[in-house]
Write a protein that holds these residues in place. Sequence first.
Motif, mmCIF file in Angstrom:
data_model
loop_
_atom_site.group_PDB
_atom_site.id
_atom_site.type_symbol
_atom_site.label_atom_id
_atom_site.label_comp_id
_atom_site.label_asym_id
_atom_site.label_seq_id
_atom_site.Cartn_x
_atom_site.Cartn_y
_atom_site.Cartn_z
ATOM 1 N N ASP A 26 -7.287 14.606 -8.682
ATOM 2 C CA ASP A 26 -8.755 14.697 -8.994
ATOM 3 C C ASP A 26 -9.430 13.372 -8.485
ATOM 4 O O ASP A 26 -10.767 13.371 -8.537
ATOM 5 C CB ASP A 26 -9.407 14.831 -10.332
ATOM 6 N N GLY A 27 -8.667 12.356 -8.001
ATOM 7 C CA GLY A 27 -9.475 11.221 -7.299
ATOM 8 C C GLY A 27 -10.167 10.173 -8.541
ATOM 9 O O GLY A 27 -10.875 9.321 -8.435
ATOM 10 N N ILE A 28 -9.570 10.444 -9.812
ATOM 11 C CA ILE A 28 -10.279 9.576 -10.621
ATOM 12 C C ILE A 28 -9.411 8.206 -10.963
ATOM 13 O O ILE A 28 -8.188 8.100 -10.714
ATOM 14 C CB ILE A 28 -9.927 10.241 -12.246
ATOM 15 N N LEU A 29 -10.080 7.110 -10.985
ATOM 16 C CA LEU A 29 -9.524 5.844 -10.954
ATOM 17 C C LEU A 29 -9.629 5.177 -12.264
ATOM 18 O O LEU A 29 -10.753 5.039 -12.895
ATOM 19 C CB LEU A 29 -10.138 4.888 -10.099
ATOM 20 N N THR A 30 -8.460 5.220 -13.007
ATOM 21 C CA THR A 30 -8.462 4.504 -14.261
ATOM 22 C C THR A 30 -8.347 3.050 -14.453
ATOM 23 O O THR A 30 -7.112 2.622 -13.682
ATOM 24 C CB THR A 30 -7.192 5.217 -15.195
ATOM 25 N N ILE A 31 -8.967 2.244 -14.832
ATOM 26 C CA ILE A 31 -9.233 0.773 -14.904
ATOM 27 C C ILE A 31 -8.832 0.477 -16.076
ATOM 28 O O ILE A 31 -9.559 0.734 -17.410
ATOM 29 C CB ILE A 31 -10.309 0.299 -14.285
ATOM 30 N N LEU A 69 0.889 -1.217 0.137
ATOM 31 C CA LEU A 69 0.141 -0.068 0.185
ATOM 32 C C LEU A 69 0.995 1.371 0.022
ATOM 33 O O LEU A 69 2.233 1.228 0.306
ATOM 34 C CB LEU A 69 -1.065 0.105 1.081
ATOM 35 N N ASN A 70 0.308 2.438 -0.334
ATOM 36 C CA ASN A 70 1.240 3.513 -0.426
ATOM 37 C C ASN A 70 0.223 4.689 -0.463
ATOM 38 O O ASN A 70 -0.849 4.747 -0.775
ATOM 39 C CB ASN A 70 2.062 3.600 -1.597
ATOM 40 N N ILE A 71 0.574 5.962 -0.297
ATOM 41 C CA ILE A 71 -0.261 7.226 -0.266
ATOM 42 C C ILE A 71 0.731 8.261 -1.323
ATOM 43 O O ILE A 71 1.771 8.121 -1.780
ATOM 44 C CB ILE A 71 -0.438 7.738 0.911
ATOM 45 N N ALA A 72 -0.408 9.068 -1.887
ATOM 46 C CA ALA A 72 0.222 10.041 -2.787
ATOM 47 C C ALA A 72 -0.403 11.399 -2.637
ATOM 48 O O ALA A 72 -1.519 11.605 -2.005
ATOM 49 C CB ALA A 72 0.127 9.600 -4.177
ATOM 50 N N SER A 73 0.071 12.459 -3.017
ATOM 51 C CA SER A 73 -0.386 13.861 -2.929
ATOM 52 C C SER A 73 0.507 14.776 -4.092
ATOM 53 O O SER A 73 1.159 14.050 -4.869
ATOM 54 C CB SER A 73 -0.134 14.500 -1.515
ATOM 55 N N ASN A 74 0.042 16.047 -4.194
ATOM 56 C CA ASN A 74 0.699 16.783 -5.211
ATOM 57 C C ASN A 74 0.542 16.200 -6.688
ATOM 58 O O ASN A 74 1.604 16.529 -7.419
ATOM 59 C CB ASN A 74 1.998 17.108 -4.721
ATOM 60 N N GLY A 75 -0.464 15.787 -7.142
ATOM 61 C CA GLY A 75 -0.549 15.204 -8.596
ATOM 62 C C GLY A 75 0.194 13.900 -8.726
ATOM 63 O O GLY A 75 0.082 13.509 -9.979
ATOM 64 N N GLU A 76 0.662 13.182 -7.673
ATOM 65 C CA GLU A 76 1.275 12.077 -7.861
ATOM 66 C C GLU A 76 0.203 10.796 -8.261
ATOM 67 O O GLU A 76 -0.991 11.042 -7.958
ATOM 68 C CB GLU A 76 1.830 11.554 -6.558
ATOM 69 N N VAL A 77 0.611 9.901 -9.094
ATOM 70 C CA VAL A 77 -0.496 8.783 -9.383
ATOM 71 C C VAL A 77 0.083 7.549 -8.847
ATOM 72 O O VAL A 77 1.245 7.016 -8.852
ATOM 73 C CB VAL A 77 -0.422 8.596 -10.791
ATOM 74 N N LEU A 78 -0.913 6.818 -8.216
ATOM 75 C CA LEU A 78 -0.580 5.573 -7.580
ATOM 76 C C LEU A 78 -0.950 4.357 -8.865
ATOM 77 O O LEU A 78 -1.919 4.705 -9.423
ATOM 78 C CB LEU A 78 -1.413 5.112 -6.267
ATOM 79 N N LYS A 79 -0.233 3.384 -8.872
ATOM 80 C CA LYS A 79 -0.610 2.389 -9.912
ATOM 81 C C LYS A 79 -0.222 1.143 -9.371
ATOM 82 O O LYS A 79 0.780 0.815 -8.754
ATOM 83 C CB LYS A 79 0.119 2.763 -11.094
ATOM 84 N N THR A 80 -1.269 0.074 -9.723
ATOM 85 C CA THR A 80 -1.025 -1.199 -9.400
ATOM 86 C C THR A 80 -1.456 -2.106 -10.512
ATOM 87 O O THR A 80 -2.418 -1.806 -11.223
ATOM 88 C CB THR A 80 -1.480 -1.616 -8.143
ATOM 89 N N THR A 81 -0.667 -3.376 -10.743
ATOM 90 C CA THR A 81 -1.083 -4.210 -11.964
ATOM 91 C C THR A 81 -1.237 -5.505 -11.162
ATOM 92 O O THR A 81 -0.970 -5.902 -10.105
ATOM 93 C CB THR A 81 0.177 -4.364 -12.761
ATOM 94 N N GLU A 86 -4.932 2.848 -12.067
ATOM 95 C CA GLU A 86 -4.196 4.066 -11.839
ATOM 96 C C GLU A 86 -4.930 5.122 -11.131
ATOM 97 O O GLU A 86 -6.177 5.263 -11.510
ATOM 98 C CB GLU A 86 -3.541 4.700 -12.935
ATOM 99 N N PHE A 87 -4.471 5.605 -9.901
ATOM 100 C CA PHE A 87 -5.517 6.471 -9.019
ATOM 101 C C PHE A 87 -4.607 7.997 -8.792
ATOM 102 O O PHE A 87 -3.449 7.797 -8.326
ATOM 103 C CB PHE A 87 -5.568 5.748 -7.808
ATOM 104 N N SER A 88 -5.287 9.012 -9.379
ATOM 105 C CA SER A 88 -4.671 10.426 -9.487
ATOM 106 C C SER A 88 -4.951 11.004 -7.920
ATOM 107 O O SER A 88 -6.155 11.045 -7.717
ATOM 108 C CB SER A 88 -5.213 11.075 -10.384
#
Length: 164
Positions: A149-154, A14-26, A144-146
Amino acid sequence: MISEKLIKVAMADLNIASNGEVLKTTGLGSCVGLTLFDPAKRIAGMAHVMLPSSSIARETPLNVAKYADTAIPELIERMVALGASIRAMQAKMAGGAQMFTLPGQTDSLRIGPRNVESCLMKLEQYNIPLLSQDTGGNFGRTIEFSSNDGILTIRSVQHGIKEI
């Protein structure tokens, strides 16, 4: 989704992000990619949950990110430490597929659906609303999770790309 900084979240991580960073898992098959977002602070978190309950854990020390019942509290704690508010948090999730179906299959093999159920129960305990989900089916996903803006791209081979 293009970002200056991509933060990879491995399986059982698990991890956290801020300042426009994007979290990604495959590699989300039966695993669940659970995301939390504080829209006011623009703090995002992601957990790649492998199993529903730490009660079956045999490893020492316990990998809290591996289990829904321990990953979600840990993710919340890390986000709050960065300045997020539990009351402002919103959740989205993807994964929880039933990758293989076998004749005479028991509930213990329904890992994907059980992961989803366990995540929902834990979110309910914290009164965190689930805004949307893309769970179930029998196919894998990459998400991917921004933190902007909190958009989750699948992404999935079978169903292309969608945003929730």
